[in-house]
Design a protein around this motif. Sequence first.
Motif, PDB file in Angstrom:
ATOM      1  N   LYS A  61      -2.870 -19.373   5.185  1.00  0.00           N
ATOM      2  CA  LYS A  61      -1.615 -18.895   5.779  1.00  0.00           C
ATOM      3  C   LYS A  61      -1.245 -19.736   7.000  1.00  0.00           C
ATOM      4  CE  LYS A  61       0.802 -16.146   8.781  1.00  0.00           C
ATOM      5  NZ  LYS A  61       1.047 -16.441  10.212  1.00  0.00           N
ATOM      6  N   ARG A  62      -2.212 -20.019   7.871  1.00  0.00           N
ATOM      7  CA  ARG A  62      -1.936 -20.801   9.073  1.00  0.00           C
ATOM      8  C   ARG A  62      -1.611 -22.250   8.728  1.00  0.00           C
ATOM      9  NH1 ARG A  62      -5.419 -21.384  13.323  1.00  0.00           N
ATOM     10  NH2 ARG A  62      -3.778 -20.979  14.852  1.00  0.00           N
ATOM     11  N   ALA A  63      -2.214 -22.775   7.645  1.00  0.00           N
ATOM     12  CA  ALA A  63      -1.888 -24.137   7.215  1.00  0.00           C
ATOM     13  C   ALA A  63      -0.451 -24.207   6.713  1.00  0.00           C
ATOM     14  CB  ALA A  63      -2.854 -24.590   6.130  1.00  0.00           C
ATOM     15  N   LEU A  64      -0.028 -23.233   5.897  1.00  0.00           N
ATOM     16  CA  LEU A  64       1.346 -23.200   5.395  1.00  0.00           C
ATOM     17  C   LEU A  64       2.343 -23.011   6.528  1.00  0.00           C
ATOM     18  CD1 LEU A  64       0.794 -20.980   2.230  1.00  0.00           C
ATOM     19  CD2 LEU A  64       1.549 -23.358   2.220  1.00  0.00           C
ATOM     20  N   ASP A  65       1.932 -22.244   7.531  1.00  0.00           N
ATOM     21  CA  ASP A  65       2.797 -21.933   8.677  1.00  0.00           C
ATOM     22  C   ASP A  65       2.790 -23.050   9.720  1.00  0.00           C
ATOM     23  OD1 ASP A  65       4.456 -20.474  10.287  1.00  0.00           O
ATOM     24  OD2 ASP A  65       2.927 -19.083  10.981  1.00  0.00           O
ATOM     25  N   LYS A  66       1.969 -24.102   9.459  1.00  0.00           N
ATOM     26  CA  LYS A  66       1.827 -25.234  10.388  1.00  0.00           C
ATOM     27  C   LYS A  66       1.364 -24.774  11.778  1.00  0.00           C
ATOM     28  CE  LYS A  66       5.341 -27.949   7.940  1.00  0.00           C
ATOM     29  NZ  LYS A  66       4.360 -28.654   7.099  1.00  0.00           N
ATOM     30  N   GLN A  67       0.420 -23.847  11.793  1.00  0.00           N
ATOM     31  CA  GLN A  67      -0.109 -23.305  13.044  1.00  0.00           C
ATOM     32  C   GLN A  67      -1.559 -23.719  13.310  1.00  0.00           C
ATOM     33  OE1 GLN A  67       1.583 -21.365  15.436  1.00  0.00           O
ATOM     34  NE2 GLN A  67       3.299 -22.146  14.208  1.00  0.00           N
ATOM     35  N   LEU A  68      -2.103 -24.601  12.489  1.00  0.00           N
ATOM     36  CA  LEU A  68      -3.505 -24.960  12.652  1.00  0.00           C
ATOM     37  C   LEU A  68      -3.790 -25.640  13.992  1.00  0.00           C
ATOM     38  CD1 LEU A  68      -4.413 -26.268   9.073  1.00  0.00           C
ATOM     39  CD2 LEU A  68      -5.146 -24.131  10.142  1.00  0.00           C
ATOM     40  N   GLU A  69      -2.803 -26.334  14.528  1.00  0.00           N
ATOM     41  CA  GLU A  69      -3.001 -27.019  15.806  1.00  0.00           C
ATOM     42  C   GLU A  69      -2.756 -26.093  16.996  1.00  0.00           C
ATOM     43  OE1 GLU A  69      -4.285 -29.906  15.823  1.00  0.00           O
ATOM     44  OE2 GLU A  69      -4.056 -30.296  13.676  1.00  0.00           O
ATOM     45  N   SER A  70      -2.257 -24.891  16.743  1.00  0.00           N
ATOM     46  CA  SER A  70      -1.983 -23.937  17.823  1.00  0.00           C
ATOM     47  C   SER A  70      -3.193 -23.044  18.051  1.00  0.00           C
ATOM     48  CB  SER A  70      -0.766 -23.070  17.482  1.00  0.00           C
ATOM     49  OG  SER A  70       0.376 -23.866  17.259  1.00  0.00           O
ATOM     50  N   PRO A  71      -3.558 -22.791  19.307  1.00  0.00           N
ATOM     51  CA  PRO A  71      -4.704 -21.916  19.571  1.00  0.00           C
ATOM     52  C   PRO A  71      -4.391 -20.474  19.180  1.00  0.00           C
ATOM     53  CG  PRO A  71      -3.560 -22.433  21.621  1.00  0.00           C
ATOM     54  CD  PRO A  71      -2.934 -23.284  20.553  1.00  0.00           C
ATOM     55  N   LEU A  72      -5.419 -19.758  18.775  1.00  0.00           N
ATOM     56  CA  LEU A  72      -5.278 -18.338  18.464  1.00  0.00           C
ATOM     57  C   LEU A  72      -5.942 -17.571  19.610  1.00  0.00           C
ATOM     58  CD1 LEU A  72      -4.216 -16.406  16.267  1.00  0.00           C
ATOM     59  CD2 LEU A  72      -6.487 -16.456  15.239  1.00  0.00           C
ATOM     60  N   ILE A  73      -5.122 -16.988  20.460  1.00  0.00           N
ATOM     61  CA  ILE A  73      -5.607 -16.416  21.721  1.00  0.00           C
ATOM     62  C   ILE A  73      -5.675 -14.900  21.622  1.00  0.00           C
ATOM     63  CG2 ILE A  73      -5.162 -16.240  24.207  1.00  0.00           C
ATOM     64  CD1 ILE A  73      -3.583 -18.879  23.945  1.00  0.00           C
ATOM     65  N   LYS A  74      -6.795 -14.341  22.041  1.00  0.00           N
ATOM     66  CA  LYS A  74      -6.976 -12.900  22.011  1.00  0.00           C
ATOM     67  C   LYS A  74      -5.928 -12.201  22.877  1.00  0.00           C
ATOM     68  CE  LYS A  74     -11.949 -12.860  21.082  1.00  0.00           C
ATOM     69  NZ  LYS A  74     -13.273 -12.401  21.559  1.00  0.00           N
ATOM     70  N   ASN A  75      -5.640 -10.963  22.507  1.00  0.00           N
ATOM     71  CA  ASN A  75      -4.688 -10.112  23.224  1.00  0.00           C
ATOM     72  C   ASN A  75      -3.254 -10.620  23.151  1.00  0.00           C
ATOM     73  OD1 ASN A  75      -6.855  -8.435  24.116  1.00  0.00           O
ATOM     74  ND2 ASN A  75      -7.255  -9.879  25.783  1.00  0.00           N
ATOM     75  N   THR A  76      -2.970 -11.435  22.140  1.00  0.00           N
ATOM     76  CA  THR A  76      -1.602 -11.882  21.924  1.00  0.00           C
ATOM     77  C   THR A  76      -1.081 -11.265  20.628  1.00  0.00           C
ATOM     78  OG1 THR A  76      -2.275 -13.852  20.679  1.00  0.00           O
ATOM     79  CG2 THR A  76      -2.048 -14.078  23.085  1.00  0.00           C
ATOM     80  N   TYR A  77       0.228 -11.342  20.445  1.00  0.00           N
ATOM     81  CA  TYR A  77       0.861 -10.804  19.239  1.00  0.00           C
ATOM     82  C   TYR A  77       0.320 -11.517  17.999  1.00  0.00           C
ATOM     83  CZ  TYR A  77       4.623  -9.587  15.964  1.00  0.00           C
ATOM     84  OH  TYR A  77       5.335  -9.138  14.875  1.00  0.00           O
ATOM     85  N   SER A  78       0.163 -12.841  18.081  1.00  0.00           N
ATOM     86  CA  SER A  78      -0.326 -13.615  16.934  1.00  0.00           C
ATOM     87  C   SER A  78      -1.748 -13.221  16.565  1.00  0.00           C
ATOM     88  CB  SER A  78      -0.276 -15.117  17.239  1.00  0.00           C
ATOM     89  OG  SER A  78       1.057 -15.547  17.410  1.00  0.00           O
ATOM     90  N   TYR A  79      -2.569 -12.994  17.576  1.00  0.00           N
ATOM     91  CA  TYR A  79      -3.948 -12.586  17.313  1.00  0.00           C
ATOM     92  C   TYR A  79      -3.988 -11.213  16.648  1.00  0.00           C
ATOM     93  CZ  TYR A  79      -8.896 -11.603  18.008  1.00  0.00           C
ATOM     94  OH  TYR A  79     -10.228 -11.297  17.799  1.00  0.00           O
ATOM     95  N   GLY A  80      -3.172 -10.297  17.140  1.00  0.00           N
ATOM     96  CA  GLY A  80      -3.114  -8.965  16.542  1.00  0.00           C
ATOM     97  C   GLY A  80      -2.693  -9.016  15.088  1.00  0.00           C
TER      98      GLY A  80
END
Length: 385
Positions: free
Chosen positions: A259-278
């Motif tokens: 999903k993150r590869a298709l969304d082109k988010q692999l280079e973006s950090p996944l940070i706890k307590n954020t909307y994306s992490y949730g």
Amino acid sequence: MIQRIPRLSDRNSFFLFGARGTGKSTLIEKKYHSKKTLWVDLLLYEEEEKFSQNPDELLFILNKKKYKTVVIDEIQKVPKLLDVIQKIMREKPGIQFIMTGSSARKLKRGSGNLLAGRAFQYYLFPFSIFELNEEVDFHHILKFGTLPEIFQKKSPSDKKDFLKSYVQTYLKEEIISEQIIRKLNPFRNFLQVAAQQSGQIINYSNISQDIGVDDKTVKNYFSILEDTLLGFFLPHYHRSVRKQQRQAPKFYFFDTGVKRALDKQLESPLIKNTYSYGNAFEHRVLLECFYLNECFKKDFSFYYLMTKDQNEVDLIIERPGKIDIIVEIKSTQQIQKRHINKLCRFQKNWPQRCKAQAWSQEKVSKMIEKVECLFWQDALRALFF
């Protein structure tokens, strides 16, 4: 080697379905490595060509030499083989056929009955967290998913390259070579938009405008993803099946890394307590529910609910012969009263007796009012194991 949850039949013929790279061939090779096993790999051009031109070649081989087991890898490549297999099953009932496939779509087009119940059906997914060593970093799972090949890669850059290659390979091998769609570019654009909106209520009209196709085509694209086992729908809940079908479902890709590869988010950090992490945490929990339900044949049904005033229940679990469970999924390390206020209201107004639970990363179980607060893995163990 990691022990997989599905327990495959030792005697009965069966299909083993799963997306590319979930470990189907590895699992079969481990169990059926005897000299009495005939292997047919339809990913090899020569094999596909031979059996496409003459499916009866399989019958000729089995008449010439006795085999106890026949493994046919990627059976959807030559659906006509199923007619021959059905004939052999009648004439040589002692042979066990094992057929792997990454798509039931082409099988249904080529042979509608899937051997008319003569073969069991199993599904293999990327690793469940319950199949992995407890030392595996959960944050790593949210970022890169659990396709088996991911755990063979040492560096984050290698993991990212693998996922990007996986996405491109899927487009080339599953979509182009099998001619599932006529125009690739709209579908390519659709994949990115669908990944961006994964876990949200599907708005077919908005997606169709974004990629320049009609609503019907968008619905067909989602069906392709479901049929090729790259994702699943989470329907809207309603006691009436007819009304349920009027509401748009949610869609979740089968792996958080893909999903993150298709969304082109692999280079973006996944940070706890954020909307994306949730969102990633909720996605992972729902994947586990879906995987384990298939593996253990529980026949649970999963739904979400959105009310007219835009209040939402993350997950509703219908269990045959048991009461419903309504679930709030939170990535927090500590559940507080404010996290379950909405759930308490739903529980009071639920049309029948139900159990309310909050699943989170807090490892100590507790009760807040009438809501059972559980570590999410403990909740899944209680449901499925």
